[in-house]
Design a protein around this motif. Structure first.
Motif, PDB file in Angstrom:
ATOM      1  N   UNK A  86       0.500  -1.185  -0.170  1.00 56.07           N
ATOM      2  CA  UNK A  86      -0.525   0.063  -0.349  1.00 56.07           C
ATOM      3  C   UNK A  86       0.819   1.190   0.501  1.00 56.07           C
ATOM      4  N   UNK A  87       2.391   1.066  -0.526  1.00 58.37           N
ATOM      5  CA  UNK A  87       3.180   2.477  -0.374  1.00 58.37           C
ATOM      6  C   UNK A  87       3.010   2.964  -1.714  1.00 58.37           C
ATOM      7  N   UNK A  88       3.366   4.343  -1.504  1.00 58.76           N
ATOM      8  CA  UNK A  88       2.930   4.970  -2.923  1.00 58.76           C
ATOM      9  C   UNK A  88       3.649   6.806  -2.938  1.00 58.76           C
ATOM     10  N   UNK A  89       4.499   7.850  -2.986  1.00 58.77           N
ATOM     11  CA  UNK A  89       4.721   8.908  -2.707  1.00 58.77           C
ATOM     12  C   UNK A  89       5.785   9.012  -3.288  1.00 58.77           C
ATOM     13  N   UNK A 106       1.694   6.795  -7.029  1.00 53.18           N
ATOM     14  CA  UNK A 106       2.281   8.394  -7.078  1.00 53.18           C
ATOM     15  C   UNK A 106       1.383   9.015  -6.138  1.00 53.18           C
ATOM     16  N   UNK A 107       0.413   9.316  -6.706  1.00 62.12           N
ATOM     17  CA  UNK A 107      -0.451   9.968  -6.004  1.00 62.12           C
ATOM     18  C   UNK A 107      -1.875   9.603  -4.674  1.00 62.12           C
ATOM     19  N   UNK A 108      -1.578   7.720  -4.501  1.00 65.52           N
ATOM     20  CA  UNK A 108      -1.774   7.426  -3.826  1.00 65.52           C
ATOM     21  C   UNK A 108      -3.681   6.825  -4.089  1.00 65.52           C
ATOM     22  N   UNK A 109      -4.452   7.338  -2.922  1.00 59.88           N
ATOM     23  CA  UNK A 109      -6.152   6.403  -3.334  1.00 59.88           C
ATOM     24  C   UNK A 109      -6.855   7.504  -4.700  1.00 59.88           C
ATOM     25  N   UNK A 110      -7.267   6.907  -5.441  1.00 62.50           N
ATOM     26  CA  UNK A 110      -7.867   7.504  -6.547  1.00 62.50           C
ATOM     27  C   UNK A 110      -9.684   7.689  -6.361  1.00 62.50           C
ATOM     28  N   UNK A 111      -9.725   8.550  -6.054  1.00 64.14           N
ATOM     29  CA  UNK A 111     -11.946   7.779  -5.567  1.00 64.14           C
ATOM     30  C   UNK A 111     -12.382   9.503  -6.833  1.00 64.14           C
ATOM     31  N   UNK A 112     -11.817   9.175  -8.178  1.00 68.19           N
ATOM     32  CA  UNK A 112     -12.119   9.838  -9.333  1.00 68.19           C
ATOM     33  C   UNK A 112     -13.646   9.503  -9.572  1.00 68.19           C
ATOM     34  N   UNK A 113     -13.512   8.084  -9.316  1.00 63.21           N
ATOM     35  CA  UNK A 113     -15.384   7.120  -9.686  1.00 63.21           C
ATOM     36  C   UNK A 113     -16.177   7.538  -8.610  1.00 63.21           C
ATOM     37  N   UNK A 114     -17.232   8.035  -9.007  1.00 62.98           N
ATOM     38  CA  UNK A 114     -18.100   8.130  -7.428  1.00 62.98           C
ATOM     39  C   UNK A 114     -19.635   6.792  -7.507  1.00 62.98           C
ATOM     40  N   UNK A 115     -19.412   6.333  -6.736  1.00 57.37           N
ATOM     41  CA  UNK A 115     -19.316   4.256  -6.736  1.00 57.37           C
ATOM     42  C   UNK A 115     -20.583   5.111  -4.899  1.00 57.37           C
TER      43      UNK A 115
END
Length: 244
Positions: A86-89, A106-115
């Motif tokens: 789970x590492x990033x950044x 690079x950026x971590x969790x991507x929550x662009x899609x709203x589910x």
């Protein structure tokens, strides 16, 4: 019209000229005379590879020279490896609080899609995987897989907890009884061994007593008279009587 055809011919000639001269350049350089080094972040043959480190540590020939200065989301020898979930950044020091599918190195969790809560993915049809649940699968269950709901998290586990407590209590009672029985058997074995060794020692040290046959009457009087000096005269008379 000849004008467009002329332009096309010029572009074709320039393209062929560039290909012919660029292919002969050593790693890290390009241009007509192969005198121009690859521009950051490009490096290598034909400048086709890209450095995953800062410009300071990017060599136009070899790429990243050390593990220092890696770009965000990269690590390892020459910064070739992406951060592992789970590492990033920066230097992979941050941790994603979401599933691996939503964690960008690079950026971590991507929550662009709203589910809806409990689902993720491009179509929002994939349920959160244990132990994650809830909105964008960013919450984490602190219970077993059976009691973790991908939408609401941990369910009411009071009954299950009572069952687990009762199971542990029964196991503790059985374990205590078994331990007591084992200890008792152990002491019985030790006592038997001790008694057996004691009997063997006693048998080994026993010396049978020889029964001395009772002496004849005359010899007995003689021995008795020698020990009892007080009755010497009586003994002599008795001795003489036996002779007669």
């Amino acid at each position: 019209m000849p004008y467009p055809d002329t332009l096309i011919m010029i572009f074709v000639e320039l393209f062929i000229f560039f290909i012919q001269h660029s292919n002969g350049c050593p790693d890290g350089f390009y241009g007509v005379d192969c005198a121009i080094p690859c521009r950051y972040p490009s490096f290598g043959l034909g400048c086709q590879q890209s450095c995953n480190c800062t410009e300071k540590f990017c060599n136009p020939v070899e790429g990243c020279r050390t593990t220092e200065g890696c770009s965000i989301g990269f690590f390892g020898e020459k910064c070739r490896d992406q951060c592992r979930y789970p590492n990033y950044g920066v230097q992979c020091q941050s941790l994603c609080a979401c599933e691996s599918q939503l964690c960008n190195h690079i950026s971590g969790c991507n929550f662009s899609t709203v589910c809806e809560d409990g689902y993720y993915g491009s179509l929002c049809t994939t349920p959160c995987k244990y132990p994650w649940y809830g909105n964008n699968c960013k919450h984490k269950c602190k219970c077993t897989l059976i009691n973790c709901n991908h939408t609401n998290g941990c369910l009411d586990t009071s009954e299950n907890e009572d069952e687990v407590a009762e199971t542990f209590e029964n196991a503790a009672i059985i374990g205590s009884c078994s331990l007591f029985i084992l200890i008792t058997i152990f002491f019985i074995i030790i006592i038997r061994k001790y008694m057996s060794s004691k009997k063997q020692v006693k048998k080994h040290n026993y010396t049978p007593t020889l029964i001395t046959p009772f002496p004849e009457h005359a010899n007995y009087d003689k021995v008795f008279c020698q020990k009892e000096q007080v009755y010497l005269e009586i003994c002599e008379n008795t001795h003489n009587t036996h002779r007669a």
